[in-house]
Design a protein around this motif. Structure first.
Motif, PDB file in Angstrom:
ATOM      1  N   ALA A  77      -2.203  -2.678   4.852  1.00  0.00           N
ATOM      2  CA  ALA A  77      -3.128  -2.813   5.976  1.00  0.00           C
ATOM      3  C   ALA A  77      -4.549  -3.125   5.514  1.00  0.00           C
ATOM      4  CB  ALA A  77      -3.121  -1.522   6.802  1.00  0.00           C
ATOM      5  N   ALA A  78      -4.962  -2.519   4.407  1.00  0.00           N
ATOM      6  CA  ALA A  78      -6.351  -2.646   3.963  1.00  0.00           C
ATOM      7  C   ALA A  78      -6.661  -3.996   3.327  1.00  0.00           C
ATOM      8  CB  ALA A  78      -6.682  -1.524   2.973  1.00  0.00           C
ATOM      9  N   LEU A  79      -5.666  -4.603   2.649  1.00  0.00           N
ATOM     10  CA  LEU A  79      -5.944  -5.814   1.875  1.00  0.00           C
ATOM     11  C   LEU A  79      -5.368  -7.088   2.486  1.00  0.00           C
ATOM     12  CD1 LEU A  79      -6.646  -3.554  -0.219  1.00  0.00           C
ATOM     13  CD2 LEU A  79      -5.846  -5.129  -1.969  1.00  0.00           C
ATOM     14  N   ARG A  80      -4.719  -6.981   3.645  1.00  0.00           N
ATOM     15  CA  ARG A  80      -4.033  -8.157   4.188  1.00  0.00           C
ATOM     16  C   ARG A  80      -4.992  -9.271   4.608  1.00  0.00           C
ATOM     17  NH1 ARG A  80      -1.839  -6.071  10.113  1.00  0.00           N
ATOM     18  NH2 ARG A  80      -3.753  -4.993  10.744  1.00  0.00           N
ATOM     19  N   ASP A  81      -6.255  -8.944   4.817  1.00  0.00           N
ATOM     20  CA  ASP A  81      -7.209  -9.984   5.219  1.00  0.00           C
ATOM     21  C   ASP A  81      -7.709 -10.814   4.037  1.00  0.00           C
ATOM     22  OD1 ASP A  81      -7.022  -9.236   7.867  1.00  0.00           O
ATOM     23  OD2 ASP A  81      -8.733  -7.864   7.762  1.00  0.00           O
ATOM     24  N   THR A  82      -7.512 -10.321   2.810  1.00  0.00           N
ATOM     25  CA  THR A  82      -8.063 -11.015   1.636  1.00  0.00           C
ATOM     26  C   THR A  82      -7.006 -11.369   0.591  1.00  0.00           C
ATOM     27  OG1 THR A  82      -8.579  -8.861   0.637  1.00  0.00           O
ATOM     28  CG2 THR A  82     -10.334  -9.943   1.883  1.00  0.00           C
ATOM     29  N   CYS A  83      -5.761 -10.915   0.756  1.00  0.00           N
ATOM     30  CA  CYS A  83      -4.712 -11.151  -0.239  1.00  0.00           C
ATOM     31  C   CYS A  83      -3.407 -11.521   0.445  1.00  0.00           C
ATOM     32  CB  CYS A  83      -4.459  -9.895  -1.085  1.00  0.00           C
ATOM     33  SG  CYS A  83      -5.878  -9.276  -1.985  1.00  0.00           S
ATOM     34  N   ARG A  84      -2.524 -12.148  -0.334  1.00  0.00           N
ATOM     35  CA  ARG A  84      -1.126 -12.313   0.068  1.00  0.00           C
ATOM     36  C   ARG A  84      -0.340 -11.213  -0.642  1.00  0.00           C
ATOM     37  NH1 ARG A  84       0.588 -17.427  -2.234  1.00  0.00           N
ATOM     38  NH2 ARG A  84      -1.262 -17.234  -3.566  1.00  0.00           N
ATOM     39  N   LEU A  85       0.164 -10.285   0.123  1.00  0.00           N
ATOM     40  CA  LEU A  85       0.753  -9.077  -0.429  1.00  0.00           C
ATOM     41  C   LEU A  85       2.275  -9.105  -0.304  1.00  0.00           C
ATOM     42  CD1 LEU A  85      -1.806  -6.711   1.272  1.00  0.00           C
ATOM     43  CD2 LEU A  85      -1.727  -7.185  -1.174  1.00  0.00           C
ATOM     44  N   PHE A  86       2.944  -8.657  -1.366  1.00  0.00           N
ATOM     45  CA  PHE A  86       4.400  -8.617  -1.430  1.00  0.00           C
ATOM     46  C   PHE A  86       4.800  -7.240  -1.958  1.00  0.00           C
ATOM     47  CE2 PHE A  86       2.825 -12.852  -2.080  1.00  0.00           C
ATOM     48  CZ  PHE A  86       3.681 -13.697  -1.395  1.00  0.00           C
ATOM     49  N   ALA A  87       5.517  -6.457  -1.146  1.00  0.00           N
ATOM     50  CA  ALA A  87       5.866  -5.084  -1.537  1.00  0.00           C
ATOM     51  C   ALA A  87       7.361  -4.863  -1.369  1.00  0.00           C
ATOM     52  CB  ALA A  87       5.081  -4.082  -0.697  1.00  0.00           C
ATOM     53  N   PRO A  88       8.149  -4.948  -2.452  1.00  0.00           N
ATOM     54  CA  PRO A  88       9.595  -4.731  -2.340  1.00  0.00           C
ATOM     55  C   PRO A  88       9.971  -3.255  -2.381  1.00  0.00           C
ATOM     56  CG  PRO A  88       9.034  -5.323  -4.587  1.00  0.00           C
ATOM     57  CD  PRO A  88       7.746  -5.375  -3.800  1.00  0.00           C
ATOM     58  N   ASP A  89      11.062  -2.927  -1.690  1.00  0.00           N
ATOM     59  CA  ASP A  89      11.776  -1.686  -1.976  1.00  0.00           C
ATOM     60  C   ASP A  89      12.599  -1.946  -3.235  1.00  0.00           C
ATOM     61  OD1 ASP A  89      10.956  -0.172   0.257  1.00  0.00           O
ATOM     62  OD2 ASP A  89      12.524  -1.042   1.521  1.00  0.00           O
ATOM     63  N   LEU A  90      12.388  -1.172  -4.274  1.00  0.00           N
ATOM     64  CA  LEU A  90      13.155  -1.350  -5.497  1.00  0.00           C
ATOM     65  C   LEU A  90      14.636  -1.058  -5.242  1.00  0.00           C
ATOM     66  CD1 LEU A  90      10.690   0.284  -8.049  1.00  0.00           C
ATOM     67  CD2 LEU A  90      11.094  -2.163  -7.659  1.00  0.00           C
ATOM     68  N   PRO A  91      15.542  -1.563  -6.073  1.00  0.00           N
ATOM     69  CA  PRO A  91      16.965  -1.317  -5.865  1.00  0.00           C
ATOM     70  C   PRO A  91      17.287   0.162  -5.677  1.00  0.00           C
ATOM     71  CG  PRO A  91      16.694  -2.982  -7.545  1.00  0.00           C
ATOM     72  CD  PRO A  91      15.313  -2.480  -7.216  1.00  0.00           C
ATOM     73  N   ARG A  92      18.136   0.432  -4.666  1.00  0.00           N
ATOM     74  CA  ARG A  92      18.536   1.779  -4.259  1.00  0.00           C
ATOM     75  C   ARG A  92      17.385   2.575  -3.689  1.00  0.00           C
ATOM     76  NH1 ARG A  92      22.159   2.534  -9.583  1.00  0.00           N
ATOM     77  NH2 ARG A  92      23.719   0.944  -9.083  1.00  0.00           N
ATOM     78  N   HIS A  93      16.435   1.885  -3.106  1.00  0.00           N
ATOM     79  CA  HIS A  93      15.355   2.495  -2.335  1.00  0.00           C
ATOM     80  C   HIS A  93      15.228   1.731  -1.015  1.00  0.00           C
ATOM     81  CE1 HIS A  93      13.386   4.984  -5.567  1.00  0.00           C
ATOM     82  NE2 HIS A  93      14.091   4.160  -6.320  1.00  0.00           N
ATOM     83  N   GLY A  94      14.884   2.456   0.043  1.00  0.00           N
ATOM     84  CA  GLY A  94      14.628   1.802   1.318  1.00  0.00           C
ATOM     85  C   GLY A  94      15.780   0.915   1.746  1.00  0.00           C
ATOM     86  N   GLY A  95      15.442  -0.345   2.071  1.00  0.00           N
ATOM     87  CA  GLY A  95      16.458  -1.285   2.521  1.00  0.00           C
ATOM     88  C   GLY A  95      17.174  -2.021   1.417  1.00  0.00           C
ATOM     89  N   SER A  96      16.893  -1.705   0.158  1.00  0.00           N
ATOM     90  CA  SER A  96      17.514  -2.414  -0.976  1.00  0.00           C
ATOM     91  C   SER A  96      18.756  -1.669  -1.473  1.00  0.00           C
ATOM     92  CB  SER A  96      16.498  -2.593  -2.108  1.00  0.00           C
ATOM     93  OG  SER A  96      15.431  -3.418  -1.697  1.00  0.00           O
ATOM     94  N   ARG A  97      19.674  -1.449  -0.582  1.00  0.00           N
ATOM     95  CA  ARG A  97      20.945  -0.803  -0.896  1.00  0.00           C
ATOM     96  C   ARG A  97      22.012  -1.310   0.070  1.00  0.00           C
ATOM     97  NH1 ARG A  97      17.950   4.103   0.654  1.00  0.00           N
ATOM     98  NH2 ARG A  97      18.349   5.012  -1.398  1.00  0.00           N
ATOM     99  N   PRO A  98      23.296  -1.322  -0.331  1.00  0.00           N
ATOM    100  CA  PRO A  98      23.799  -0.880  -1.640  1.00  0.00           C
ATOM    101  C   PRO A  98      23.458  -1.887  -2.736  1.00  0.00           C
ATOM    102  CG  PRO A  98      25.571  -1.838  -0.357  1.00  0.00           C
ATOM    103  CD  PRO A  98      24.375  -1.797   0.543  1.00  0.00           C
ATOM    104  N   TRP A  99      23.260  -1.370  -3.944  1.00  0.00           N
ATOM    105  CA  TRP A  99      22.896  -2.204  -5.086  1.00  0.00           C
ATOM    106  C   TRP A  99      23.885  -1.972  -6.215  1.00  0.00           C
ATOM    107  CZ3 TRP A  99      19.754  -6.189  -5.678  1.00  0.00           C
ATOM    108  CH2 TRP A  99      19.459  -6.631  -6.979  1.00  0.00           C
ATOM    109  N   HIS A 100      24.436  -3.057  -6.751  1.00  0.00           N
ATOM    110  CA  HIS A 100      25.475  -2.961  -7.771  1.00  0.00           C
ATOM    111  C   HIS A 100      25.038  -3.553  -9.117  1.00  0.00           C
ATOM    112  CE1 HIS A 100      28.037  -1.729  -4.504  1.00  0.00           C
ATOM    113  NE2 HIS A 100      27.755  -2.836  -3.845  1.00  0.00           N
ATOM    114  N   GLY A 101      23.781  -3.919  -9.235  1.00  0.00           N
ATOM    115  CA  GLY A 101      23.288  -4.490 -10.477  1.00  0.00           C
ATOM    116  C   GLY A 101      22.663  -3.443 -11.378  1.00  0.00           C
TER     117      GLY A 101
END
Length: 293
Positions: free
Chosen positions: A50-74
């Motif tokens: 929220a704080a930096l979206r006006d000045t940066c292009r921000l990319f924030a992944p859920d790492l494997p087996r976190h949040g929406g990055s599951r199921p993960w088999h790698g």
């Protein structure tokens, strides 16, 4: 604070889904990597998006087996998670980016920056993991990490005992339950605890378990640090009980051109403990890079 500063997306890979958030349409590309255990992109980076979206292009992944990055088999060891970062950068069509990592995310960022210097513009390491040869109670921790029943019981306990989880979170934040984001952080962590248990995963990441050897840490990235060519900011909260001042001082000494900053009255989850101070540091560091382009 509602998490409405970003749009959610999913990249489907052979190993499983990689869920991520995007915010901002102009400025430098900044990748935000969260920590281990019950952490997710919204938990660590909700305010930052929220704080930096006006000045940066921000990319924030859920790492494997976190949040929406599951199921993960790698693979989810150091090299496997660095490969995930490379896959995401390619998907985002980013030849280069600034990479910001907290704890486990800092280990991924540092390893990737050392092995792929051509892809990292600037580097921010917040209390990074993987930077020690030995830890306190090394052998005892090694044995506990190889007790799967105990780890599964702990995972179930956190999923089914929200009071325990809230107490643990309060203890990890400098202002405890008085933190203005405490309700949001708690809700996100509770949801992640339930998702972890439902997926049959452990509360500890494979990276954490595999990093411990009997006498020494198996994941020790310090020998790679002199190979980092990106301008680097190393940050630590002065109340951090997980990563010592001596550790981050050594990290900053080993990386060429690295700058070390300690933030007062902040713990391990610095972007939530002291978001205004952290965002000011990050903006200033990014502006230095913009001035040189």
């Amino acid at each position: 604070m509602p998490f409405d500063a970003a749009t959610a997306h999913t990249l489907h890979t052979d190993h499983g889904p990689l869920h991520y958030y995007r915010a901002g349409t102009s400025g430098p590309a900044v990748v935000l990597l969260h920590g281990a255990m019950l952490d997710t992109a919204p938990l660590t980076w909700g305010r930052t998006l929220a704080a930096l979206r006006d000045t940066c292009r921000l990319f924030a992944p859920d790492l494997p087996r976190h949040g929406g990055s599951r199921p993960w088999h790698g693979p989810t060891d150091q090299e496997g998670l660095e490969a995930v970062l490379a896959t995401l950068l390619d998907h985002w069509e980013l030849p280069r980016a600034t990479v910001v990592g907290l704890s486990l995310g800092g280990a991924i960022a540092a390893g990737f920056a050392a092995r792929h210097p051509e892809r990292v513009d600037r580097l921010v390491l917040i209390a990074p993991g993987g930077m020690e040869g030995r830890r306190v109670a090394q052998g005892t921790t090694y044995l506990l990490l190889r007790a799967p029943l105990l780890l599964r019981l702990t995972t179930a306990l956190f999923a089914r005992a929200p009071r325990l989880l809230r107490a643990t979170l309060a203890a990890s934040l400098v202002d405890g339950a008085r933190n203005p984001d405490f309700a949001e952080i708690t809700a996100l962590a509770e949801a992640e605890a339930r998702a972890t248990h439902a997926a049959g995963e452990l509360i500890l990441d494979d990276w954490q378990i595999h990093s411990y050897g009997w006498r020494r840490m198996r994941t020790d990235l310090r020998p790679l640090l002199p190979g980092i060519t990106a301008p680097t900011l190393v940050v630590r909260g002065d109340k951090d009980t997980l990563v010592s001042l001596a550790t981050v001082q050594e990290v900053a000494q080993r990386i060429p051109r690295a700058e070390l900053v300690q933030v007062a009255e902040a713990g391990h989850l610095l972007p939530r403990d002291r978001p205004d101070e952290f965002h000011a540091l990050l903006r200033g560091f990014l502006q230095k890079g913009h001035a040189h382009t």
